[in-house]
Design a protein around this motif. Structure first.
Motif, mmCIF file in Angstrom:
data_model
loop_
_atom_site.group_PDB
_atom_site.id
_atom_site.type_symbol
_atom_site.label_atom_id
_atom_site.label_comp_id
_atom_site.label_asym_id
_atom_site.label_seq_id
_atom_site.Cartn_x
_atom_site.Cartn_y
_atom_site.Cartn_z
ATOM 1 N N UNK A 262 43.413 37.226 41.735
ATOM 2 C CA UNK A 262 42.232 38.102 41.597
ATOM 3 C C UNK A 262 41.513 37.487 40.491
ATOM 4 N N UNK A 263 42.338 36.878 39.287
ATOM 5 C CA UNK A 263 41.362 36.308 38.280
ATOM 6 C C UNK A 263 40.544 35.137 38.716
ATOM 7 N N UNK A 264 41.529 34.068 39.262
ATOM 8 C CA UNK A 264 40.667 32.926 39.789
ATOM 9 C C UNK A 264 39.433 33.221 40.546
ATOM 10 N N UNK A 265 39.571 34.677 41.389
ATOM 11 C CA UNK A 265 38.541 34.740 42.088
ATOM 12 C C UNK A 265 37.405 35.560 41.082
ATOM 13 N N UNK A 266 37.400 35.910 40.125
ATOM 14 C CA UNK A 266 36.350 36.259 39.336
ATOM 15 C C UNK A 266 36.858 37.741 38.640
ATOM 16 N N UNK A 267 37.535 38.339 39.093
ATOM 17 C CA UNK A 267 37.939 39.743 38.522
ATOM 18 C C UNK A 267 38.703 39.491 37.144
ATOM 19 N N UNK A 268 38.182 40.547 36.317
ATOM 20 C CA UNK A 268 38.729 40.567 35.018
ATOM 21 C C UNK A 268 37.952 39.254 34.308
ATOM 22 N N UNK A 269 37.109 38.604 34.774
ATOM 23 C CA UNK A 269 36.326 37.385 34.086
ATOM 24 C C UNK A 269 35.160 38.186 33.560
ATOM 25 N N UNK A 270 34.200 37.701 32.563
ATOM 26 C CA UNK A 270 33.053 38.310 32.320
ATOM 27 C C UNK A 270 31.904 38.766 33.327
ATOM 28 N N UNK A 271 31.612 39.678 33.191
ATOM 29 C CA UNK A 271 30.715 40.691 34.381
ATOM 30 C C UNK A 271 31.628 41.093 35.342
ATOM 31 N N UNK A 272 32.962 40.926 35.464
ATOM 32 C CA UNK A 272 33.796 41.838 36.089
ATOM 33 C C UNK A 272 34.952 42.192 35.429
#
Length: 335
Positions: A262-272
């Motif tokens: 999930x993190x590598x897919x963009x979740x919990x990153x800036x904007x998500x």
């Protein structure tokens, strides 16, 4: 129970409406059965929008066939018969409404057209609601989709609704022997699809969420809102089965791989990473409605529904549904 019985007040009132030819009077009587018929169509089709369409088709067919109702069977039986055959006709025309190969190492298949069913639309009839959780949970709905359509209808009519074999045979224009044979094959398939689940759907089943389930959903939402990846990982069983529909089918993975993916897919990153959530239920199962706020947006917008199967305080199965711009859950679009 919906099988044949002597003509009662409901049937007599309906016969009078039929003879009057008044569509408003006809609709008033049939409308009270909408929710249970919609659940029946959903069990057949696994798709909430399709179930809505086929329920409406059922009422249209009922009006067009109103003169065929003679009161020899209960009104509910007559309507269920029409609904079942409407679903069978739909499935005959739609080759995209069958499970597809998973593409994974195991030889399983996936139901990519699966949609969740909002609990607010479940029947209010206590007799229907008492078995709702066992026969509306996602695992049951998915398993039923692995049956050929006519076997599917037989299983639901016989084992879920409790119809006698003769009544089911009459509804499907089959012999009693054919119904009995189809039911045996359907039960065998269901046992293979649900090896660890209860298979007696006719006995009473609880449909209330446990305190344990509610606690896990709250902790799952809290972990999103706080960006607590370790806490999120700790909530997942290490043999997690995860699906995010409609993009992909079910994938078995470890808890760490799930969160890492999930993190590598963009979740919990800036904007998500700016989340809010609310506890809800769909398919009589605990679920989290997750809202995401994009940078510069003053509102949190509905992003996904995570439907959880919880075992011993851990999330064993997580089925996610993309909920952006989807009207079928009745949840507020923004927070």
């Amino acid at each position: 129970m919906t099988h044949a019985r002597p003509l009662g007040a409901d049937g007599a009132t309906f016969l009078a409406a039929v003879r009057s030819g008044d569509p408003a009077r006809f609709a008033l009587i049939t409308e009270r059965h909408r929710r249970e018929l919609q659940v029946h169509c959903y069990r057949m089709l696994a798709n909430y929008q399709d179930a809505q369409d086929m329920t409406q088709e059922t009422f249209l067919r009922a009006w067009n066939k109103r003169e065929s109702f003679k009161g020899h069977a209960a009104l509910r039986t007559w309507l269920y018969r029409i609904a079942t055959n409407a679903c069978l006709d739909f499935l005959e025309k739609r080759n995209d409404r069958t499970p597809v190969p998973s593409g994974l190492a195991d030889p399983g298949s996936e139901v990519l057209y699966l949609q969740p069913y909002p609990d607010r639309m479940l029947p209010e009839d206590p007799q229907e609601s008492v078995v709702a959780r066992e026969t509306i949970e996602l695992a049951f709905i998915v398993a039923v989709q692995h049956l050929p359509p006519r076997q599917r209808a037989v299983l639901i009519l016989r084992d879920v609704l409790g119809w006698p074999a003769s009544t089911a045979a009459d509804a499907l224009e089959l012999t009693v022997a054919s119904v009995t044979s189809a039911l045996q094959r359907a039960r065998a398939t269901m046992r293979s699809q649900l090896p660890d689940r209860r298979l007696d759907w006719r006995s009473p089943a609880t449909h209330e969420l446990s305190d344990d389930e509610r606690g896990v959903v709250k902790a799952y939402i809290d972990a999103h809102e706080q960006g607590d990846l370790d806490g999120l990982t700790s909530l997942l069983r290490d043999e997690l089965r995860f699906a995010m529909l409609p993009e992909m089918g079910t994938v078995p993975m470890t808890a760490e791989d799930a969160v890492g993916g999930w993190v590598s897919g963009g979740l919990f990153q800036r904007g998500h990473d700016d989340w809010r959530g609310t506890t809800t239920t769909v398919n009589r199962m605990p679920a989290a409605a997750l809202y995401l706020r994009a940078p510069g947006d003053p509102e949190y917008r509905l992003f996904a529904i995570a439907v959880l199967h919880i075992v011993d305080g851990k999330i064993a199965e997580l089925t996610g549904f993309d909920a952006t711009d989807e009207p079928w859950l009745g949840l507020p679009p923004t927070l």
